[in-house]
Design an enzyme around this catalytic site. Structure first.
Site, PDB file in Angstrom:
ATOM      1  N   ARG A 299      -2.261  -6.122  -8.364  1.00  7.62           N
ATOM      2  CA  ARG A 299      -1.066  -6.935  -8.106  1.00  7.62           C
ATOM      3  C   ARG A 299      -0.935  -8.068  -9.106  1.00  7.62           C
ATOM      4  O   ARG A 299       0.139  -8.394  -9.561  1.00  7.62           O
ATOM      5  CB  ARG A 299      -1.128  -7.543  -6.690  1.00  7.62           C
ATOM      6  CG  ARG A 299      -0.920  -6.540  -5.592  1.00  7.62           C
ATOM      7  CD  ARG A 299      -1.349  -7.075  -4.280  1.00  7.62           C
ATOM      8  NE  ARG A 299      -2.738  -7.493  -4.334  1.00  7.62           N
ATOM      9  CZ  ARG A 299      -3.495  -7.767  -3.295  1.00  7.62           C
ATOM     10  NH1 ARG A 299      -2.989  -7.712  -2.089  1.00  7.62           N
ATOM     11  NH2 ARG A 299      -4.759  -8.114  -3.444  1.00  7.62           N
TER      12      ARG A 299
ATOM     13  N   LYS B 244     -15.348  -8.529   4.486  1.00 11.60           N
ATOM     14  CA  LYS B 244     -14.191  -8.950   5.286  1.00 11.60           C
ATOM     15  C   LYS B 244     -14.430  -8.680   6.767  1.00 11.60           C
ATOM     16  O   LYS B 244     -15.040  -7.678   7.117  1.00 11.60           O
ATOM     17  CB  LYS B 244     -12.952  -8.155   4.854  1.00 11.60           C
ATOM     18  CG  LYS B 244     -12.537  -8.387   3.419  1.00 11.60           C
ATOM     19  CD  LYS B 244     -11.336  -7.525   3.067  1.00 11.60           C
ATOM     20  CE  LYS B 244     -10.902  -7.720   1.625  1.00 11.60           C
ATOM     21  NZ  LYS B 244      -9.889  -6.733   1.211  1.00 11.60           N
TER      22      LYS B 244
ATOM     23  N   SER C  66      -2.863  -7.625   2.845  1.00 14.38           N
ATOM     24  CA  SER C  66      -3.163  -7.544   4.280  1.00 14.38           C
ATOM     25  C   SER C  66      -3.549  -8.911   4.825  1.00 14.38           C
ATOM     26  O   SER C  66      -3.121  -9.301   5.912  1.00 14.38           O
ATOM     27  CB  SER C  66      -4.316  -6.569   4.531  1.00 14.38           C
ATOM     28  OG  SER C  66      -3.990  -5.294   4.090  1.00 14.38           O
TER      29      SER C  66
ATOM     30  N   HIS D 243       0.840  -1.208   0.000  1.00  9.02           N
ATOM     31  CA  HIS D 243       0.000   0.000   0.000  1.00  9.02           C
ATOM     32  C   HIS D 243       0.875   1.257   0.000  1.00  9.02           C
ATOM     33  O   HIS D 243       0.617   2.201  -0.732  1.00  9.02           O
ATOM     34  CB  HIS D 243      -0.894   0.046   1.253  1.00  9.02           C
ATOM     35  CG  HIS D 243      -1.924  -1.037   1.347  1.00  9.02           C
ATOM     36  ND1 HIS D 243      -2.066  -1.828   2.460  1.00  9.02           N
ATOM     37  CD2 HIS D 243      -2.879  -1.448   0.473  1.00  9.02           C
ATOM     38  CE1 HIS D 243      -3.063  -2.680   2.278  1.00  9.02           C
ATOM     39  NE2 HIS D 243      -3.571  -2.478   1.078  1.00  9.02           N
TER      40      HIS D 243
END
Ligand code: PNS
Length: 162
Positions: free
Chosen positions: A90, A41, A128, A17
Site C-alpha cells: 500500500r 497481532k 484491517s 484485500h
C-alpha cells in the site's frame, strides 16, 4: 495453470484485500487465499470466522479458493504445490516488513517467489487494524469493508464490550 497463494491475517477482510484478490484472479489461473495466524497481532475473529467472511466476499470470483493453515507459509506452499506468494503493497511503510518476509521465505525455501501487487490508490489507506479501530470508536466504515463484514464487526465489538 499458475496457482498462487495470497496469505494474510484478514482480521477482518477489507475491500483493499478484495480488490487485490480480484486483480490477482484476473492475472493468475488459480488464487488460494490462505488465512494464517500472525504471532505479532492479537485476533478479533477466529480463523473459521475469517475464512467464512472471505468466502462471503469472494463468492462471485470463479478461480478463488479460501483456505487456512497453521505453521510456516513455506511448508503450506510446498504441501499445496505452489511457489508464488502474492502480497499487496500500500505504501512505503509496508515495504520493510514485506521485504523481510519475502527474504525470510526465500531463505527457508529458495523455490518460493514473492510477487507484489500495488494497491489501487483509493484503497491505500485501508487496513484491517485501522478499520477495527474506526469501528470500535463508532466511525463509519462503509465502503471499506463488505456490509456483512461491517455487521459482524459491530456485533463482535458489542459482544466484547469494546
Ligand atoms: O496480513 P498479515 O498479518 O500481514 O499476514 C502476515 C502472514 C500471515 C502472511 C505471515 O505472518 C505468515 O506468513 N505467517 C505464517 C507463519 C510464517 O511462515 N512465518 C514466517 C514468515 S516470515
Amino acid at each position: 495453470m499458475v496457482s498462487v497463494i495470497y496469505p494474510g491475517s484478514f482480521d477482518p477482510v477489507t475491500d483493499g484485500h478484495v480488490g487485490l484478490i480480484r486483480r490477482a484472479a484476473s492475472v493468475f489461473g488459480h488464487v488460494v487465499v490462505a488465512v494464517a495466524g500472525n504471532f505479532r497481532k492479537s485476533e478479533l475473529f477466529t480463523r473459521d470466522e475469517r475464512v467464512q467472511m472471505l468466502r462471503t466476499v469472494t463468492a462471485g470470483i470463479r478461480n478463488v479458493e479460501i483456505d487456512a493453515f497453521d505453521g510456516l507459509l513455506v511448508d503450506y506452499m510446498r504441501a499445496r504445490g505452489s511457489r508464488i506468494v502474492i502480497r499487496g503493497l500500500r505504501a512505503v511503510s509496508d515495504f520493510e516488513y514485506e521485504f523481510q518476509m519475502a527474504h525470510m521465505n526465500g531463505r527457508l525455501d529458495p523455490g518460493i517467489e514473492t510477487v507484489f501487487m500495488v494497491a489501487s490508490p483509493e484503497e491505500t489507506f485501508i487496513s484491517s487494524s485501522v478499520v477495527r479501530e474506526v469501528a470500535m470508536l463508532g466511525g463509519n466504515i462503509e465502503g471499506m469493508v463488505h456490509p456483512e463484514v461491517a455487521r459482524l464487526l459491530k456485533e463482535r465489538l458489542v459482544s466484547s464490550g469494546r
